[in-house]
Enzyme design. Structure first.
Site, PDB file in Angstrom:
ATOM      1  N   GLU A 289      60.907  44.637  50.154  1.00  0.00           N
ATOM      2  CA  GLU A 289      60.595  45.003  48.760  1.00  0.00           C
ATOM      3  C   GLU A 289      59.144  44.679  48.430  1.00  0.00           C
ATOM      4  O   GLU A 289      58.867  43.923  47.494  1.00  0.00           O
ATOM      5  CB  GLU A 289      61.509  44.219  47.812  1.00  0.00           C
ATOM      6  CG  GLU A 289      62.981  44.410  48.063  1.00  0.00           C
ATOM      7  CD  GLU A 289      63.832  43.337  47.379  1.00  0.00           C
ATOM      8  OE1 GLU A 289      63.271  42.464  46.671  1.00  0.00           O
ATOM      9  OE2 GLU A 289      65.055  43.364  47.572  1.00  0.00           O
ATOM     10  N   PRO A 290      58.199  45.207  49.175  1.00  0.00           N
ATOM     11  CA  PRO A 290      56.811  44.861  48.887  1.00  0.00           C
ATOM     12  C   PRO A 290      56.272  45.611  47.681  1.00  0.00           C
ATOM     13  O   PRO A 290      56.584  46.788  47.481  1.00  0.00           O
ATOM     14  CB  PRO A 290      56.081  45.326  50.160  1.00  0.00           C
ATOM     15  CG  PRO A 290      56.884  46.506  50.604  1.00  0.00           C
ATOM     16  CD  PRO A 290      58.316  46.200  50.250  1.00  0.00           C
ATOM     17  N   GLY A 291      55.491  44.951  46.883  1.00  0.00           N
ATOM     18  CA  GLY A 291      54.802  45.600  45.777  1.00  0.00           C
ATOM     19  C   GLY A 291      53.309  45.455  45.978  1.00  0.00           C
ATOM     20  O   GLY A 291      52.595  46.386  46.316  1.00  0.00           O
ATOM     21  N   ARG A 292      52.846  44.204  45.840  1.00  0.00           N
ATOM     22  CA  ARG A 292      51.409  43.914  45.883  1.00  0.00           C
ATOM     23  C   ARG A 292      50.753  44.403  47.172  1.00  0.00           C
ATOM     24  O   ARG A 292      49.658  44.952  47.146  1.00  0.00           O
ATOM     25  CB  ARG A 292      51.221  42.394  45.754  1.00  0.00           C
ATOM     26  CG  ARG A 292      49.797  41.974  45.546  1.00  0.00           C
ATOM     27  CD  ARG A 292      49.652  40.443  45.587  1.00  0.00           C
ATOM     28  NE  ARG A 292      50.728  39.737  44.965  1.00  0.00           N
ATOM     29  CZ  ARG A 292      50.675  39.188  43.737  1.00  0.00           C
ATOM     30  NH1 ARG A 292      49.593  39.290  43.012  1.00  0.00           N
ATOM     31  NH2 ARG A 292      51.721  38.548  43.253  1.00  0.00           N
ATOM     32  N   ARG A 328      46.083  39.000  34.733  1.00  0.00           N
ATOM     33  CA  ARG A 328      46.273  38.063  35.843  1.00  0.00           C
ATOM     34  C   ARG A 328      45.369  36.819  35.785  1.00  0.00           C
ATOM     35  O   ARG A 328      45.853  35.713  36.021  1.00  0.00           O
ATOM     36  CB  ARG A 328      46.133  38.769  37.196  1.00  0.00           C
ATOM     37  CG  ARG A 328      47.124  39.922  37.401  1.00  0.00           C
ATOM     38  CD  ARG A 328      47.248  40.367  38.836  1.00  0.00           C
ATOM     39  NE  ARG A 328      47.859  39.334  39.648  1.00  0.00           N
ATOM     40  CZ  ARG A 328      47.191  38.447  40.347  1.00  0.00           C
ATOM     41  NH1 ARG A 328      45.887  38.494  40.388  1.00  0.00           N
ATOM     42  NH2 ARG A 328      47.827  37.520  41.021  1.00  0.00           N
ATOM     43  N   TYR A 332      47.782  33.635  35.539  1.00  0.00           N
ATOM     44  CA  TYR A 332      48.010  32.922  36.812  1.00  0.00           C
ATOM     45  C   TYR A 332      46.728  32.364  37.402  1.00  0.00           C
ATOM     46  O   TYR A 332      46.675  32.085  38.599  1.00  0.00           O
ATOM     47  CB  TYR A 332      48.588  33.856  37.888  1.00  0.00           C
ATOM     48  CG  TYR A 332      49.622  34.820  37.440  1.00  0.00           C
ATOM     49  CD1 TYR A 332      50.922  34.391  37.169  1.00  0.00           C
ATOM     50  CD2 TYR A 332      49.331  36.175  37.317  1.00  0.00           C
ATOM     51  CE1 TYR A 332      51.885  35.302  36.778  1.00  0.00           C
ATOM     52  CE2 TYR A 332      50.299  37.080  36.927  1.00  0.00           C
ATOM     53  CZ  TYR A 332      51.560  36.629  36.652  1.00  0.00           C
ATOM     54  OH  TYR A 332      52.513  37.532  36.270  1.00  0.00           O
ATOM     55  N   CYS A 359      40.415  38.185  20.939  1.00  0.00           N
ATOM     56  CA  CYS A 359      40.198  36.936  20.208  1.00  0.00           C
ATOM     57  C   CYS A 359      41.046  35.804  20.782  1.00  0.00           C
ATOM     58  O   CYS A 359      41.998  35.327  20.143  1.00  0.00           O
ATOM     59  CB  CYS A 359      40.503  37.149  18.734  1.00  0.00           C
ATOM     60  SG  CYS A 359      39.480  38.444  18.070  1.00  0.00           S
ATOM     61  N   GLU A 360      40.757  35.418  22.004  1.00  0.00           N
ATOM     62  CA  GLU A 360      41.454  34.329  22.694  1.00  0.00           C
ATOM     63  C   GLU A 360      40.469  33.722  23.687  1.00  0.00           C
ATOM     64  O   GLU A 360      39.798  34.466  24.407  1.00  0.00           O
ATOM     65  CB  GLU A 360      42.623  34.867  23.546  1.00  0.00           C
ATOM     66  CG  GLU A 360      43.682  35.600  22.813  1.00  0.00           C
ATOM     67  CD  GLU A 360      44.981  34.809  22.708  1.00  0.00           C
ATOM     68  OE1 GLU A 360      45.049  33.662  23.185  1.00  0.00           O
ATOM     69  OE2 GLU A 360      45.914  35.379  22.127  1.00  0.00           O
ATOM     70  N   TYR A 388      50.285  44.780  39.499  1.00  0.00           N
ATOM     71  CA  TYR A 388      50.428  43.913  38.326  1.00  0.00           C
ATOM     72  C   TYR A 388      49.186  43.988  37.433  1.00  0.00           C
ATOM     73  O   TYR A 388      48.781  42.998  36.827  1.00  0.00           O
ATOM     74  CB  TYR A 388      50.739  42.467  38.747  1.00  0.00           C
ATOM     75  CG  TYR A 388      51.918  42.396  39.692  1.00  0.00           C
ATOM     76  CD1 TYR A 388      53.193  42.690  39.245  1.00  0.00           C
ATOM     77  CD2 TYR A 388      51.756  42.097  41.053  1.00  0.00           C
ATOM     78  CE1 TYR A 388      54.280  42.680  40.104  1.00  0.00           C
ATOM     79  CE2 TYR A 388      52.829  42.086  41.919  1.00  0.00           C
ATOM     80  CZ  TYR A 388      54.087  42.374  41.443  1.00  0.00           C
ATOM     81  OH  TYR A 388      55.159  42.371  42.298  1.00  0.00           O
TER      82      TYR A 388
HETATM   83  N1  LLP Z   1      61.409  41.604  45.033  1.00  0.00           N
HETATM   84  C1  LLP Z   1      61.681  40.795  43.997  1.00  0.00           C
HETATM   85  C2  LLP Z   1      63.063  40.394  43.772  1.00  0.00           C
HETATM   86  C3  LLP Z   1      60.656  40.335  43.163  1.00  0.00           C
HETATM   87  O1  LLP Z   1      60.926  39.513  42.168  1.00  0.00           O
HETATM   88  C4  LLP Z   1      59.310  40.729  43.411  1.00  0.00           C
HETATM   89  C5  LLP Z   1      58.217  40.292  42.550  1.00  0.00           C
HETATM   90  C6  LLP Z   1      59.072  41.601  44.492  1.00  0.00           C
HETATM   91  C7  LLP Z   1      60.143  42.006  45.281  1.00  0.00           C
HETATM   92  C8  LLP Z   1      57.704  42.103  44.839  1.00  0.00           C
HETATM   93  O2  LLP Z   1      56.856  41.079  45.186  1.00  0.00           O
HETATM   94  P1  LLP Z   1      55.407  41.383  45.803  1.00  0.00           P
HETATM   95  O3  LLP Z   1      55.607  42.044  47.149  1.00  0.00           O
HETATM   96  O4  LLP Z   1      54.673  42.259  44.887  1.00  0.00           O
HETATM   97  O5  LLP Z   1      54.789  40.042  45.927  1.00  0.00           O
HETATM   98  N2  LLP Z   1      52.824  39.470  38.083  1.00  0.00           N
HETATM   99  C9  LLP Z   1      52.641  38.536  39.187  1.00  0.00           C
HETATM  100  C10 LLP Z   1      53.622  38.803  40.312  1.00  0.00           C
HETATM  101  C11 LLP Z   1      55.059  38.757  39.887  1.00  0.00           C
HETATM  102  C12 LLP Z   1      56.008  39.066  41.004  1.00  0.00           C
HETATM  103  C13 LLP Z   1      57.402  39.206  40.512  1.00  0.00           C
HETATM  104  N3  LLP Z   1      58.351  39.557  41.509  1.00  0.00           N
HETATM  105  C14 LLP Z   1      51.198  38.613  39.647  1.00  0.00           C
HETATM  106  O6  LLP Z   1      50.424  39.379  39.080  1.00  0.00           O
HETATM  107  O7  LLP Z   1      50.804  37.907  40.556  1.00  0.00           O
END
Ligand code: LLP
Length: 429
Positions: A289-292, A328, A332, A359-360, A388
């Site tokens: 489940e990659p996103g980033r 971000r 974080y 304004c922060e 993100y």
């Molecule tokens: N699977 C699950 C169950 C998750 O909770 C997440 C991310 C992913 C997959 C994808 O993770 P990735 O491959 O993108 O690391 N907004 C934060 C990151 C929050 C991630 C939440 N869950 C940031 O900007 O760093």
């Protein structure tokens, strides 16, 4: 590798100078490289050769329809966390049968919608949710495919807000409780089909060790669940980290080769090399489940410098993007490289804070950072903003959301229009 580099003194995304896009579409402006997204998807796919696998893109990282469509055409599945994300995937041409639905707080309406669309699996985060899913499925006269998310209690060594695999996090079911939960589900919940097991220990992991630790810890459990309950998949989650520092240089092969082997950030090849042997003989479909990793370094946020303000303690460069556009750094302490669109002629640097108009006090993109000088009117890029970034943008301070552009070699397409002032008040009385 990514599609951003200087050519003839001007920062390009693939074949297009970013300053042209900034002039034409205004700023703040998100720009994505389609080539980079596809390259990352394919490299991950290739790194997993030898394992029966499926890449389910974590939609939360970037949910623009055109980005989802691009990934769907590459054969991606999708990991969703809301009915809204499922709606987007369907609109983009994605197949619900390749969607997994995560999240600790699914509502009845979302469950019904996902059941009706026929998703692959609900990734359930508690016994209460599993029982509720069984009840709703029973009322609809269908069987709900499900996997429970195991919390393996492994430290991901990442920022505390994006760490999810420790017992103190709200996510998943304790490792020790999984076996008995599957037993109870098998005997007591007739409308549930236990299809797999899921885990995800955190995001932005830059070393392989926590991934290995979690996989090794959970392997005996998946074997047992396969034997007893005939599960067919194991989702090992997302979390593969990207390089935020030196993100421009790190797009080149040269940069990688110059890094001492031991210091090289986690590469996707290493990820595959370590995990494939551990996963290939389980006889299970491995979901990721990659996103980033897929979109992070494929996007930038362009912004224009409005003013320079010299205080007694600091020099502030005030730009037209704010924390509402990219949260971000504020949320974080995220690091994004800040790069002028016109390549600096000299190596001279000055120490500045780059701040937005909100304004922060938390509305900054960097503090006390040595950057090449830039002046009011100049454009800079906030690098590595493809994940993100836009998805976490808000209308705070009544600022319209920025536009998004997708570049495919020499073609740039606006894939989301900039919001107008009228859009800001739509639906209000
Ligand atoms: N699977 C699950 C169950 C998750 O909770 C997440 C991310 C992913 C997959 C994808 O993770 P990735 O491959 O993108 O690391 N907004 C934060 C990151 C929050 C991630 C939440 N869950 C940031 O900007 O760093």
């Amino acid at each position: 590798m990514h599609g951003f580099s200087y050519r003839n003194g001007s920062l390009h995304c693939e074949g297009i100078p970013l300053s042209e896009l900034a002039e034409e579409h205004g700023t703040p402006l998100y720009v994505y490289s389609a080539g980079t997204i596809v390259d990352h998807f394919r490299r991950l796919d290739k790194a997993l050769t030898g394992v029966d696998h499926e890449i389910a893109f974590a939609v939360k990282a970037n949910s623009n329809l055109s980005v989802l469509r691009l990934l769907a055409t590459q054969g991606a599945g999708f990991d969703i966390v809301s009915g809204g994300e499922l709606f987007r995937v369907i609109k983009a041409g994605g197949d619900p049968a390749h969607c997994t639905f995560a999240g600790v707080g699914k509502t009845r309406a979302e469950i019904v919608y996902a059941l009706e669309k026929g998703i692959y699996s609900f990734n359930v985060e508690s016994e209460e949710e599993l029982r509720y899913l069984d009840k709703v499925a029973g009322e609809l006269g269908v069987i709900a495919p499900a996997a429970v998310r195991v919390n393996p209690n492994v430290d991901a060594h990442t920022h505390k807000y994006i760490s999810t695999g420790k017992s103190e996090n709200k996510f998943g079911v304790d490792f020790e409780a999984i076996e008995s939960l599957y037993e109870r589900a098998a005997t007591e919940l007739p409308n549930i089909k236990l299809r797999g097991l899921q885990m995800h220990i955190g995001s932005q992991l830059t070393s392989i060790a926590p991934f290995i630790e979690a996989v090794e810890k959970v392997t005996p459990l998946v074997k047992l669940l396969k034997q007893r309950h005939g599960i067919e998949f194991w989702s090992i989650g997302g979390g593969i980290g990207i390089i935020y520092k030196e993100s421009l240089e790190s797009g080149s092969v040269d940069w990688w080769e110059k890094q001492p082997e031991a210091d090289r950030p986690l590469t996707i090849e290493r990820y595959g090399k370590e995990l494939v042997p551990r996963l290939k003989d389980l006889g299970l479909k491995i979901l990721l489940e990659p996103g980033r990793y897929i979109v992070g370094n494929a996007g930038v946020l362009l912004t224009q410098c409005l003013y320079e303000k010299k205080g007694s303690a600091k020099t502030f460069k005030i730009v037209d993007a704010g924390m509402n556009d990219l949260i971000r750094p504020a949320l974080y302490e995220g690091h994004h490289e800040i790069v002028p669109l016109n390549e600096p002629a000299t190596g001279e640097r000055i120490k500045v804070d780059v701040v937005g108009p909100i304004c922060e006090s938390g509305d900054f993109f960097c503090q006390d950072r040595e950057l090449p000088n830039f002046d009011p009117g100049d454009y800079v890029a906030l690098m590595s903003a493809g994940a993100y970034g836009f998805v976490m943008a808000s209308n705070y301070n009544s600022r319209p959301l920025p536009a998004e552009v997708l570049v495919e070699s020499d073609t740039a397409t606006v894939i989301r229009k900039r919001q107008t002032l009228e859009d800001l008040i739509e639906g209000e009385l």
